[in-house]
Design a protein around this motif. Sequence first.
Motif, PDB file in Angstrom:
ATOM      1  N   LYS A  73       0.819  -1.209   0.000  1.00 27.48           N
ATOM      2  CA  LYS A  73       0.000   0.000   0.000  1.00 27.48           C
ATOM      3  C   LYS A  73       0.855   1.262   0.000  1.00 27.48           C
ATOM      4  N   SER A  74       1.949   1.249   0.750  1.00 27.83           N
ATOM      5  CA  SER A  74       2.759   2.463   0.894  1.00 27.83           C
ATOM      6  C   SER A  74       3.689   2.699  -0.287  1.00 27.83           C
ATOM      7  N   THR A  75       4.082   1.634  -0.990  1.00 25.71           N
ATOM      8  CA  THR A  75       5.022   1.785  -2.104  1.00 25.71           C
ATOM      9  C   THR A  75       4.383   1.575  -3.467  1.00 25.71           C
ATOM     10  N   GLY A  76       3.215   0.906  -3.503  1.00 28.61           N
ATOM     11  CA  GLY A  76       2.583   0.578  -4.769  1.00 28.61           C
ATOM     12  C   GLY A  76       3.255  -0.571  -5.494  1.00 28.61           C
ATOM     13  N   GLN A  77       4.185  -1.251  -4.834  1.00 29.45           N
ATOM     14  CA  GLN A  77       4.920  -2.346  -5.463  1.00 29.45           C
ATOM     15  C   GLN A  77       4.249  -3.686  -5.178  1.00 29.45           C
ATOM     16  N   SER A  78       4.547  -4.644  -6.047  1.00 32.81           N
ATOM     17  CA  SER A  78       4.193  -6.037  -5.778  1.00 32.81           C
ATOM     18  C   SER A  78       5.497  -6.796  -5.565  1.00 32.81           C
ATOM     19  N   TYR A  79       5.415  -7.935  -4.899  1.00 29.17           N
ATOM     20  CA  TYR A  79       6.627  -8.624  -4.479  1.00 29.17           C
ATOM     21  C   TYR A  79       6.596 -10.099  -4.864  1.00 29.17           C
ATOM     22  N   THR A  80       7.769 -10.639  -5.144  1.00 28.05           N
ATOM     23  CA  THR A  80       7.931 -12.080  -5.284  1.00 28.05           C
ATOM     24  C   THR A  80       8.136 -12.654  -3.883  1.00 28.05           C
ATOM     25  N   PRO A  81       8.018 -13.979  -3.723  1.00 20.85           N
ATOM     26  CA  PRO A  81       8.270 -14.551  -2.394  1.00 20.85           C
ATOM     27  C   PRO A  81       9.648 -14.189  -1.840  1.00 20.85           C
ATOM     28  N   GLU A  82      10.648 -14.082  -2.707  1.00 19.05           N
ATOM     29  CA  GLU A  82      11.995 -13.783  -2.232  1.00 19.05           C
ATOM     30  C   GLU A  82      12.188 -12.315  -1.862  1.00 19.05           C
ATOM     31  N   THR A  83      11.442 -11.424  -2.484  1.00 15.80           N
ATOM     32  CA  THR A  83      11.578  -9.996  -2.156  1.00 15.80           C
ATOM     33  C   THR A  83      10.505  -9.527  -1.180  1.00 15.80           C
ATOM     34  N   ASP A  84       9.600 -10.398  -0.816  1.00 21.84           N
ATOM     35  CA  ASP A  84       8.482 -10.058   0.059  1.00 21.84           C
ATOM     36  C   ASP A  84       8.992  -9.547   1.416  1.00 21.84           C
ATOM     37  N   PRO A  85       8.624  -8.332   1.829  1.00 18.82           N
ATOM     38  CA  PRO A  85       9.137  -7.786   3.088  1.00 18.82           C
ATOM     39  C   PRO A  85       8.663  -8.554   4.315  1.00 18.82           C
ATOM     40  N   GLY A  86       7.494  -9.181   4.243  1.00 22.20           N
ATOM     41  CA  GLY A  86       7.038  -9.993   5.361  1.00 22.20           C
ATOM     42  C   GLY A  86       7.875 -11.246   5.519  1.00 22.20           C
ATOM     43  N   VAL A  87       8.170 -11.896   4.410  1.00 23.03           N
ATOM     44  CA  VAL A  87       9.038 -13.076   4.422  1.00 23.03           C
ATOM     45  C   VAL A  87      10.420 -12.695   4.938  1.00 23.03           C
ATOM     46  N   GLN A  88      10.961 -11.595   4.443  1.00 20.35           N
ATOM     47  CA  GLN A  88      12.290 -11.169   4.857  1.00 20.35           C
ATOM     48  C   GLN A  88      12.346 -10.863   6.350  1.00 20.35           C
ATOM     49  N   SER A  89      11.269 -10.298   6.894  1.00 23.12           N
ATOM     50  CA  SER A  89      11.221  -9.996   8.321  1.00 23.12           C
ATOM     51  C   SER A  89      11.329 -11.269   9.158  1.00 23.12           C
ATOM     52  N   VAL A  90      10.569 -12.300   8.790  1.00 21.98           N
ATOM     53  CA  VAL A  90      10.615 -13.556   9.536  1.00 21.98           C
ATOM     54  C   VAL A  90      11.981 -14.211   9.393  1.00 21.98           C
ATOM     55  N   ARG A  91      12.549 -14.159   8.212  1.00 23.56           N
ATOM     56  CA  ARG A  91      13.877 -14.741   8.020  1.00 23.56           C
ATOM     57  C   ARG A  91      14.920 -14.054   8.900  1.00 23.56           C
ATOM     58  N   ARG A  92      14.847 -12.733   9.020  1.00 20.94           N
ATOM     59  CA  ARG A  92      15.804 -12.015   9.875  1.00 20.94           C
ATOM     60  C   ARG A  92      15.647 -12.426  11.336  1.00 20.94           C
ATOM     61  N   ILE A  93      14.410 -12.535  11.778  1.00 22.31           N
ATOM     62  CA  ILE A  93      14.162 -12.933  13.165  1.00 22.31           C
ATOM     63  C   ILE A  93      14.638 -14.360  13.401  1.00 22.31           C
ATOM     64  N   TYR A  94      14.326 -15.250  12.476  1.00 19.61           N
ATOM     65  CA  TYR A  94      14.756 -16.646  12.585  1.00 19.61           C
ATOM     66  C   TYR A  94      16.285 -16.721  12.669  1.00 19.61           C
ATOM     67  N   ASP A  95      16.971 -16.014  11.787  1.00 17.17           N
ATOM     68  CA  ASP A  95      18.437 -16.036  11.783  1.00 17.17           C
ATOM     69  C   ASP A  95      19.005 -15.461  13.082  1.00 17.17           C
ATOM     70  N   HIS A  96      18.385 -14.397  13.583  1.00 21.22           N
ATOM     71  CA  HIS A  96      18.828 -13.796  14.852  1.00 21.22           C
ATOM     72  C   HIS A  96      18.692 -14.802  15.991  1.00 21.22           C
ATOM     73  N   TYR A  97      17.567 -15.462  16.050  1.00 22.45           N
ATOM     74  CA  TYR A  97      17.340 -16.439  17.116  1.00 22.45           C
ATOM     75  C   TYR A  97      18.329 -17.598  17.028  1.00 22.45           C
ATOM     76  N   LYS A  98      18.498 -18.148  15.853  1.00 25.51           N
ATOM     77  CA  LYS A  98      19.375 -19.314  15.721  1.00 25.51           C
ATOM     78  C   LYS A  98      20.848 -18.942  15.925  1.00 25.51           C
ATOM     79  N   THR A  99      21.237 -17.764  15.443  1.00 28.04           N
ATOM     80  CA  THR A  99      22.619 -17.311  15.609  1.00 28.04           C
ATOM     81  C   THR A  99      22.973 -17.143  17.081  1.00 28.04           C
ATOM     82  N   HIS A 100      22.001 -16.725  17.885  1.00 25.75           N
ATOM     83  CA  HIS A 100      22.261 -16.454  19.300  1.00 25.75           C
ATOM     84  C   HIS A 100      21.753 -17.556  20.227  1.00 25.75           C
ATOM     85  N   GLY A 101      21.382 -18.688  19.669  1.00 18.94           N
ATOM     86  CA  GLY A 101      20.982 -19.822  20.496  1.00 18.94           C
ATOM     87  C   GLY A 101      19.715 -19.590  21.293  1.00 18.94           C
TER      88      GLY A 101
END
Length: 313
Positions: free
Chosen positions: A184-212
């Motif tokens: 809504k804010s950018t007017g863009q559409s996203y692929t699964p790999e560029t999807d900001p929601g997917v990327q957010s979960v991946r960052r959180i997952y990596d943070h959790y696993k990296t820090h045990g």
Amino acid sequence: MTSKLDQLRDMTVVVADTGDLQAVRRLKPQDCTTNPSLVLKALQAPEMADHLAHAVEAGRGAADPVSAIVQHLTVGLGAELSKIVPGRVSTEVDAHLSFDTEASIAKARALIAAYDKLGISKDRILIKLATTWEGVKAAEVLQKEGIDCNMTLLFSMAQARAAADVGAFLISPFVGRITDWYSKSTGQSYTPETDPGVQSVRRIYDHYKTHGIETVVMGASFRNTGQIEALAGCDRLTISPDLMTKLSEDNGDLPRKLSPGAAKGTAEAISEPEFRWDLNEDAMATEKLAEGIRKFHEDALKLGKIVTERLAA
């Protein structure tokens, strides 16, 4: 060929994001998650008519009959779900308590006590709390009492860090609502790999696993199967019946996208001022958290209205 849903089950715990009893029986998830919106929808199904009638009669004599009946309905639905799934059922604390730590703790204890009266132990239930600072502090107390918590309406790393700091059992980082905001804010559409929601979960997952961090990451709020497939391998994913059905009908290959690596160090705790500042600086997370609380409260009020009308009938 094995369906994508079955392939997903081999690497991720599949959770049904619904209160639809028939769908849960058909799809056979490990766990179920509910929220006020899903409870409202589920209780309008014909098979729940007797449950509604029984709850209304049981709660007529309570000091606050509407609240008592709504809790009876919510826990009753959770109890029915617990008979079907082998794992956990998530039940949400009232949205209007999202900024009241003590009231959230009291409500969580009341829900657990209500389940206990039905013979359902607390190790079968997850208490859902909005990931406000107050919700996080409520989870801190509840986890120490052995009441496991599911931190919901989670849209940012600040929220994920705070939940981990207090040892929350599970977090539900949202995907689709994040994507909605950016689209809504950018007017863009996203692929699964560029999807900001997917990327957010991946960052959180990596943070959790990296820090045990042992807190379970359960991606939530999906708009399409592409988002789900892009998070294959996440600890858990809570998925609507419609999307689970689509995955069950697709026999294509489903590669793993997320894998835990070796932990490299301890994460630094987030302070309350840092949490509030980081959340304030994230317009998307601030807006979606507030909107989510409002919408859950609106549906809770609708359920209360139905109960009030039944009491008057």
